[in-house]
Design an enzyme around this catalytic site. Structure first.
Site, PDB file in Angstrom:
ATOM      1  N   HIS A   1      -9.669  -1.424  -8.195  1.00  0.00           N
ATOM      2  CA  HIS A   1      -8.893  -0.576  -7.278  1.00  0.00           C
ATOM      3  C   HIS A   1      -8.359   0.646  -8.014  1.00  0.00           C
ATOM      4  CE1 HIS A   1      -5.724   0.105  -4.047  1.00  0.00           C
ATOM      5  NE2 HIS A   1      -5.177   0.732  -5.085  1.00  0.00           N
ATOM      6  N   GLU A   2      -7.699   0.390  -9.133  1.00  0.00           N
ATOM      7  CA  GLU A   2      -7.017   1.486  -9.835  1.00  0.00           C
ATOM      8  C   GLU A   2      -8.027   2.500 -10.391  1.00  0.00           C
ATOM      9  OE1 GLU A   2      -4.043   1.695  -9.249  1.00  0.00           O
ATOM     10  OE2 GLU A   2      -3.436  -0.360  -8.830  1.00  0.00           O
TER      11      GLU A   2
ATOM     12  N   HIS B   1      -9.262   4.950  -7.967  1.00  0.00           N
ATOM     13  CA  HIS B   1      -8.420   6.129  -7.723  1.00  0.00           C
ATOM     14  C   HIS B   1      -8.909   7.308  -8.562  1.00  0.00           C
ATOM     15  CE1 HIS B   1      -5.439   4.778  -4.901  1.00  0.00           C
ATOM     16  NE2 HIS B   1      -4.981   3.809  -5.679  1.00  0.00           N
TER      17      HIS B   1
ATOM     18  N   GLU C   1      -6.313   4.968  -0.392  1.00  0.00           N
ATOM     19  CA  GLU C   1      -6.016   3.574  -0.735  1.00  0.00           C
ATOM     20  C   GLU C   1      -7.160   2.647  -0.338  1.00  0.00           C
ATOM     21  OE1 GLU C   1      -3.861   1.318  -2.150  1.00  0.00           O
ATOM     22  OE2 GLU C   1      -3.508   3.158  -3.238  1.00  0.00           O
TER      23      GLU C   1
ATOM     24  N   HIS D   1      -0.428   2.207   1.595  1.00  0.00           N
ATOM     25  CA  HIS D   1      -0.976   0.863   1.380  1.00  0.00           C
ATOM     26  C   HIS D   1      -1.040   0.060   2.675  1.00  0.00           C
ATOM     27  CE1 HIS D   1       0.590   2.195  -2.529  1.00  0.00           C
ATOM     28  NE2 HIS D   1      -0.455   1.556  -3.017  1.00  0.00           N
TER      29      HIS D   1
HETATM   30  N1  ASN Z   1      -0.753   0.116  -7.648  1.00  0.00           N
HETATM   31  C1  ASN Z   1      -0.479   1.209  -6.774  1.00  0.00           C
HETATM   32  C2  ASN Z   1      -1.773   1.761  -6.235  1.00  0.00           C
HETATM   33  O1  ASN Z   1      -2.704   1.997  -6.956  1.00  0.00           O
HETATM   34  C3  ASN Z   1       0.255   2.265  -7.458  1.00  0.00           C
HETATM   35  C4  ASN Z   1       0.630   3.272  -6.458  1.00  0.00           C
HETATM   36  O2  ASN Z   1       1.443   3.026  -5.592  1.00  0.00           O
HETATM   37  N2  ASN Z   1      -0.011   4.422  -6.481  1.00  0.00           N
HETATM   38  O3  ASN Z   1      -1.879   1.979  -5.074  1.00  0.00           O
HETATM   39 ZN    ZN Z   2      -3.919   2.295  -4.961  1.00  0.00          ZN
END
Ligand code: ASN
Ligand code: ZN
Ligand code: CA
Length: 347
Positions: free
Chosen positions: A160-161, A164, A184, A249
């Site tokens: 997931h990360e 981004h 997201e 989210h």
């Molecule tokens: N873990 C979270 C995400 O990747 C960090 C954030 O709120 N950006 O969505």
């Molecule tokens: Zn995220």
């Protein structure tokens, strides 16, 4: 130190969530470094339970990144007592994300430039999050707390990360409103596809996010659920005008639900031992086209058609364009993209 195929591994790690894993490392003098020369020198360091001191994007100091080293090239113990254990999971997460993007989409690293990123584990004190940071092109993982979440180094969280970073280098979807939900969801979709790609028997692929990371005090058995996102208590199953006002989210739910329906279809289904039941907006039936086509369509939509301001209606168009390019305008795949969006009330 024998893997499932009976081959002796000269370098491996005992992870927290994924069992004993093969690792590529770098010998420097008489010591091994947790740095992978086969994947752009991606490495993992210890943040020493320190935090960055930042105001917005400007940071006056950064937590350290002390590269993990080991004398015998057998890393971690499978428990948090050894600080290297979470590092094994983080490095493995980077490995699987790298391999997924390279082998499935022909993308050479997060930035598509062959360069690795790096991970910081043990960030902060009982820090209950993980995040990608464009400014360092790096990943950061907290240890979690005793009650809600454990160390956030789960494979789907890592996928997931790092996704981004892929989004940031492609569509660059603005992280608020509907585009934020799509940002997201892109990370949940590819985090999930990374998890399926890895085929790790200790952490089989599923449409749950963070199932390895949650603890009983969290109140749910995962952070998010793609088959029916409202299972998390906050996410939207269907588009409405108010979705744009949700936290990113939660507004992601509409696209996560679309993605599940596109790959697997509506109704009940059991995959790798997990049973799902995915509803549709007007009770329509969607027949899935599989995860590989979901990934191909979403990746092309993200990297060719979406822009920073793409909203849900634009995501429908972007994925239809991608499906037309890949499979043809009259194809089953094209029609299923349309049907899956309509099933989440994006028309
Ligand atoms: N873990 C979270 C995400 O990747 C960090 C954030 O709120 N950006 O969505
Ligand atoms: Zn995220
Ligand atoms: Ca998962």
């Amino acid at each position: 130190w024998i893997n499932a195929a009976g081959v002796a591994l000269h370098r491996d790690g005992k992870s927290l969530y994924g069992g004993t894993l093969a690792l590529e490392t770098t010998l420097s003098g008489a010591t091994y470094q947790l740095k992978d020369p086969t994947r752009g020198n991606t490495y993992t360091g210890d943040a020493g339970n320190k935090s960055d001191v930042c105001s917005g994007v400007a940071c006056s100091s950064r937590a350290p990144v002390t590269l993990f080293t080991d004398d015998d090239n057998h890393w971690g113990t499978g428990t948090t007592a050894d600080r290297s254990t979470a590092a094994v999971d983080a490095q493995y997460g980077s490995d699987m994300a790298w391999d997924y993007y390279k082998n499935v989409h022909g993308r050479n690293g997060i930035g598509n430039d062959g360069k690795g990123s790096y991970n910081r584990v043990h960030y902060g004190n009982n820090y209950v999050n993980a995040f990608w940071d464009d400014s360092c092109f790096c990943m950061t993982y907290g240890d979690g707390n005793a009650t809600q979440l454990g160390p956030l180094v789960g494979l789907d969280v890592a996928g997931h990360e790092m996704s981004h970073g892929v989004t940031s280098k492609s569509a660059n979807l603005t992280y608020s409103g509907e585009s934020g939900g799509l940002n997201e969801a892109t990370s949940d979709i590819f985090g999930t596809l990374v998890e399926f790609y890895a085929e790790n028997a200790q952490d089989p692929g599923d449409y749950l996010i963070g199932e390895k990371v949650v603890r009983s005090g969290f109140g749910h058995d995962a952070l998010r659920y793609m088959d029916k996102p409202s299972r998390d208590g906050g996410s939207a199953d269907y588009w409405s005008a108010s979705v744009a006002n949700l936290n990113v989210h939660f507004s992601s739910g509409v696209a996560n639900h679309f993605a599940y329906l596109l790959a697997e279809g509506s109704g009940t289904r059991t995959i790798n031992g997990v049973t799902y039941n995915s509803p549709t907006y007007k009770g329509s039936t969607v027949t899935g086209i599989g995860r590989a086509k979901l990934g191909a369509i979403w990746y092309r939509a993200l990297t060719v058609y979406m822009t920073s301001s793409t909203n849900y209606a634009g995501a429908r168009t972007a994925t239809l364009n991608a499906a037309r390019d890949l499979y043809g305008a009259g194809s089953t795949e094209y029609d299923t993209v349309a049907a899956a969006w309509s099933a989440v009330n994006v028309n």
